[in-house]
Design a protein around this motif. Structure first.
Motif, PDB file in Angstrom:
ATOM      1  N   TYR A   1       0.852  -1.183   0.000  1.00  0.00           N
ATOM      2  CA  TYR A   1       0.000   0.000   0.000  1.00  0.00           C
ATOM      3  C   TYR A   1       0.894   1.242   0.000  1.00  0.00           C
ATOM      4  O   TYR A   1       1.824   1.334   0.817  1.00  0.00           O
ATOM      5  CB  TYR A   1      -0.851   0.073   1.268  1.00  0.00           C
ATOM      6  CG  TYR A   1      -2.108  -0.749   1.273  1.00  0.00           C
ATOM      7  CD1 TYR A   1      -2.982  -0.770   0.182  1.00  0.00           C
ATOM      8  CD2 TYR A   1      -2.453  -1.484   2.408  1.00  0.00           C
ATOM      9  CE1 TYR A   1      -4.152  -1.512   0.219  1.00  0.00           C
ATOM     10  CE2 TYR A   1      -3.627  -2.226   2.458  1.00  0.00           C
ATOM     11  CZ  TYR A   1      -4.463  -2.242   1.356  1.00  0.00           C
ATOM     12  OH  TYR A   1      -5.625  -2.972   1.397  1.00  0.00           O
ATOM     13  N   ILE A   2       0.629   2.189  -0.880  1.00  0.00           N
ATOM     14  CA  ILE A   2       1.192   3.538  -0.754  1.00  0.00           C
ATOM     15  C   ILE A   2       0.224   4.289   0.157  1.00  0.00           C
ATOM     16  O   ILE A   2      -0.868   4.656  -0.258  1.00  0.00           O
ATOM     17  CB  ILE A   2       1.311   4.242  -2.109  1.00  0.00           C
ATOM     18  CG1 ILE A   2       2.204   3.443  -3.064  1.00  0.00           C
ATOM     19  CG2 ILE A   2       1.859   5.664  -1.923  1.00  0.00           C
ATOM     20  CD1 ILE A   2       2.206   3.978  -4.492  1.00  0.00           C
ATOM     21  N   PHE A   3       0.611   4.486   1.416  1.00  0.00           N
ATOM     22  CA  PHE A   3      -0.347   5.040   2.371  1.00  0.00           C
ATOM     23  C   PHE A   3      -0.137   6.530   2.643  1.00  0.00           C
ATOM     24  O   PHE A   3      -0.975   7.165   3.272  1.00  0.00           O
ATOM     25  CB  PHE A   3      -0.319   4.270   3.694  1.00  0.00           C
ATOM     26  CG  PHE A   3       0.952   4.400   4.484  1.00  0.00           C
ATOM     27  CD1 PHE A   3       1.146   5.473   5.339  1.00  0.00           C
ATOM     28  CD2 PHE A   3       1.952   3.447   4.382  1.00  0.00           C
ATOM     29  CE1 PHE A   3       2.311   5.601   6.081  1.00  0.00           C
ATOM     30  CE2 PHE A   3       3.113   3.559   5.111  1.00  0.00           C
ATOM     31  CZ  PHE A   3       3.299   4.638   5.962  1.00  0.00           C
ATOM     32  N   ALA A   4       0.977   7.097   2.170  1.00  0.00           N
ATOM     33  CA  ALA A   4       1.210   8.532   2.347  1.00  0.00           C
ATOM     34  C   ALA A   4       2.156   9.021   1.259  1.00  0.00           C
ATOM     35  O   ALA A   4       3.068   8.294   0.841  1.00  0.00           O
ATOM     36  CB  ALA A   4       1.811   8.829   3.721  1.00  0.00           C
ATOM     37  N   GLU A   5       1.932  10.243   0.810  1.00  0.00           N
ATOM     38  CA  GLU A   5       2.831  10.857  -0.165  1.00  0.00           C
ATOM     39  C   GLU A   5       4.016  11.499   0.544  1.00  0.00           C
ATOM     40  O   GLU A   5       3.901  11.926   1.691  1.00  0.00           O
ATOM     41  CB  GLU A   5       2.077  11.902  -0.981  1.00  0.00           C
ATOM     42  CG  GLU A   5       0.982  11.305  -1.856  1.00  0.00           C
ATOM     43  CD  GLU A   5       0.266  12.371  -2.670  1.00  0.00           C
ATOM     44  OE1 GLU A   5       0.804  12.789  -3.716  1.00  0.00           O
ATOM     45  OE2 GLU A   5      -0.821  12.789  -2.237  1.00  0.00           O
ATOM     46  N   GLY A   6       5.145  11.567  -0.175  1.00  0.00           N
ATOM     47  CA  GLY A   6       6.340  12.151   0.394  1.00  0.00           C
ATOM     48  C   GLY A   6       6.744  13.465  -0.227  1.00  0.00           C
ATOM     49  O   GLY A   6       6.945  14.459   0.469  1.00  0.00           O
ATOM     50  N   SER A   7       6.860  13.490  -1.574  1.00  0.00           N
ATOM     51  CA  SER A   7       7.376  14.706  -2.197  1.00  0.00           C
ATOM     52  C   SER A   7       6.975  14.817  -3.658  1.00  0.00           C
ATOM     53  O   SER A   7       6.693  13.826  -4.330  1.00  0.00           O
ATOM     54  CB  SER A   7       8.908  14.755  -2.091  1.00  0.00           C
ATOM     55  OG  SER A   7       9.481  13.659  -2.776  1.00  0.00           O
ATOM     56  N   VAL A   8       6.979  16.063  -4.107  1.00  0.00           N
ATOM     57  CA  VAL A   8       6.793  16.405  -5.519  1.00  0.00           C
ATOM     58  C   VAL A   8       7.982  17.277  -5.916  1.00  0.00           C
ATOM     59  O   VAL A   8       8.346  18.213  -5.190  1.00  0.00           O
ATOM     60  CB  VAL A   8       5.462  17.155  -5.748  1.00  0.00           C
ATOM     61  CG1 VAL A   8       5.366  17.652  -7.195  1.00  0.00           C
ATOM     62  CG2 VAL A   8       4.276  16.246  -5.408  1.00  0.00           C
ATOM     63  N   MET A   9       8.583  16.967  -7.043  1.00  0.00           N
ATOM     64  CA  MET A   9       9.806  17.647  -7.458  1.00  0.00           C
ATOM     65  C   MET A   9       9.599  19.139  -7.711  1.00  0.00           C
ATOM     66  O   MET A   9       8.596  19.560  -8.272  1.00  0.00           O
ATOM     67  CB  MET A   9      10.349  16.981  -8.732  1.00  0.00           C
ATOM     68  CG  MET A   9      11.665  17.542  -9.226  1.00  0.00           C
ATOM     69  SD  MET A   9      12.477  16.466 -10.449  1.00  0.00           S
ATOM     70  CE  MET A   9      11.212  16.320 -11.713  1.00  0.00           C
ATOM     71  N   GLU A  10      10.586  19.909  -7.299  1.00  0.00           N
ATOM     72  CA  GLU A  10      10.653  21.345  -7.558  1.00  0.00           C
ATOM     73  C   GLU A  10      11.968  21.642  -8.279  1.00  0.00           C
ATOM     74  O   GLU A  10      12.880  20.804  -8.299  1.00  0.00           O
ATOM     75  CB  GLU A  10      10.589  22.131  -6.245  1.00  0.00           C
ATOM     76  CG  GLU A  10       9.258  22.063  -5.522  1.00  0.00           C
ATOM     77  CD  GLU A  10       8.169  22.864  -6.208  1.00  0.00           C
ATOM     78  OE1 GLU A  10       8.506  23.771  -7.013  1.00  0.00           O
ATOM     79  OE2 GLU A  10       6.982  22.600  -5.942  1.00  0.00           O
ATOM     80  N   PRO A  11      12.110  22.810  -8.908  1.00  0.00           N
ATOM     81  CA  PRO A  11      13.352  23.134  -9.623  1.00  0.00           C
ATOM     82  C   PRO A  11      14.593  22.974  -8.754  1.00  0.00           C
ATOM     83  O   PRO A  11      14.612  23.400  -7.597  1.00  0.00           O
ATOM     84  CB  PRO A  11      13.139  24.595 -10.032  1.00  0.00           C
ATOM     85  CG  PRO A  11      11.659  24.733 -10.165  1.00  0.00           C
ATOM     86  CD  PRO A  11      11.092  23.873  -9.066  1.00  0.00           C
ATOM     87  N   GLY A  12      15.599  22.330  -9.311  1.00  0.00           N
ATOM     88  CA  GLY A  12      16.882  22.187  -8.635  1.00  0.00           C
ATOM     89  C   GLY A  12      16.998  21.026  -7.680  1.00  0.00           C
ATOM     90  O   GLY A  12      18.086  20.759  -7.154  1.00  0.00           O
ATOM     91  N   SER A  13      15.909  20.292  -7.443  1.00  0.00           N
ATOM     92  CA  SER A  13      15.958  19.235  -6.434  1.00  0.00           C
ATOM     93  C   SER A  13      16.479  17.904  -6.970  1.00  0.00           C
ATOM     94  O   SER A  13      16.861  17.026  -6.192  1.00  0.00           O
ATOM     95  CB  SER A  13      14.584  19.039  -5.798  1.00  0.00           C
ATOM     96  OG  SER A  13      13.633  18.644  -6.759  1.00  0.00           O
TER      97      SER A  13
END
Length: 324
Positions: free
Chosen positions: A104-116
């Motif tokens: 199960y993917i039960f929580a989101e962690g991150s969405v990419m932003e410029p430079g990351s």
């Protein structure tokens, strides 16, 4: 150094415990957890929660293991060695499709932003643009993972066939030295490893991966096996609440993110100087029940996998707790 928890974090933590005590939440079946997370900035919400005491406020003792990649810990998670892991969606989706784990993917962690997330070289490198990578070796932390997907997308959109580039599996902390020695021509580096390598070894960005089909791309999340989630629902709920509070802080308070990344044990933690220049992701926050994730965002991951790495048809609902 312990994380200097802000007033926001203190307020969140105060709201976590029942009656202001430190006892386990009623019904928490397993308070001692083994959690493996890739020590990248993608997981800042987890580290804010870990070093800010938000898991403890939920009555959980989280024992953190740095993961080389999410791919490397999936087999151990399926065996029950790790209760929860955090890492890139691509590896988790591949494992689910191939029957290596039932997650199960039960929580989101991150969405990419410029430079990351980016591709880096040395200043004196003969690689000056993406076309120069044909026939060259590029360091990556694991095969066919999120970084490969991002690179394949950007390479393809610039007219370079990814199959003409050799990708070598190298751990993040070792990539800059491999660049310096000339063993690789370029390296796929996320934060905080990118900023650390820029400051300590003088690497320079060749291209930002936040572009084209993968602009603002979903990068990482947190998973549990379905068997584990059904066995320990209250424990999962407590972990989810703490990590969502960490997400909220990470998305609104840079100072706490910087301190959390400094608190990660060597060789993964960063200096204060490096922390100050990190390019942050965005950190999605959910206020719904356990498993409240953005289905459309995760479906996008599958679509781009099918577009650039020939991934077969896959139903993301098989990995969602609240798919209806």
């Amino acid at each position: 150094m312990a994380l200097v928890v802000t007033a926001t974090a203190l307020a969140l933590a105060a709201g976590c415990s029942s009656g202001g005590g430190a006892a386990n939440p009623p019904g928490a079946e397993k308070p001692d957890l083994n959690v493996a997370v890739v020590p990248a900035l993608d997981s800042a919400g987890f580290f804010v929660a870990l070093y800010g005491g938000l898991f403890k406020a939920q009555g959980l003792n989280v024992h953190f293991t740095p993961a080389t990649s999410s791919e490397t810990v999936i087999a151990d998670q399926a065996k029950g060695i790790y209760d929860i892991t955090g890492g890139n969606y691509v590896s988790y989706i591949q494992a689910q499709q191939q029957g290596e784990a039932n997650l199960y993917i039960f929580a989101e962690g991150s969405v990419m932003e410029p430079g990351s997330q980016g591709i880096y070289t040395m200043p004196d490198s003969k690689v000056r643009d993406l076309t120069d990578l044909k026939g060259k070796t590029v360091a990556i932390n694991a095969p066919k993972n999120i970084l490969y997907l991002l690179a394949a997308s950007v390479l393809t959109e610039h007219g370079v066939d990814p199959s003409l580039v050799h990708f070598a599996n190298i751990k993040f902390p070792e990539m800059a030295a491999e660049l310096q020695s000339g063993a690789v021509s370029a390296a796929l580096l996320p934060e905080p490893f990118a900023s650390g390598a820029e400051q300590e070894q003088g690497v320079v960005p060749l291209v930002d991966l936040n572009q084209g089909a993968t602009t603002a791309f979903p990068i990482a999340g947190y998973v549990a096996t379905k068997q584990w989630a059904h066995k320990y629902p209250h424990t999962l709920a407590a972990f989810y609440k703490a990590v969502e509070e960490g997400q909220q802080i990470a998305d609104t308070n840079r100072a706490d993110v910087e301190q959390a990344m400094m608190d990660i044990p060597a060789p993964f933690g960063v200096s204060r100087q490096t922390a100050a220049v990190l390019a942050l992701d965005s950190y999605p926050v959910s206020h719904g029940p356990v498993g409240s994730v953005d289905r459309i965002r995760l479906e996008r991951v599958v679509n781009v996998m099918q577009q650039f790495i020939k991934f077969p048809t896959f139903d993301i609902d098989t990995m969602l707790m609240n798919s209806g």
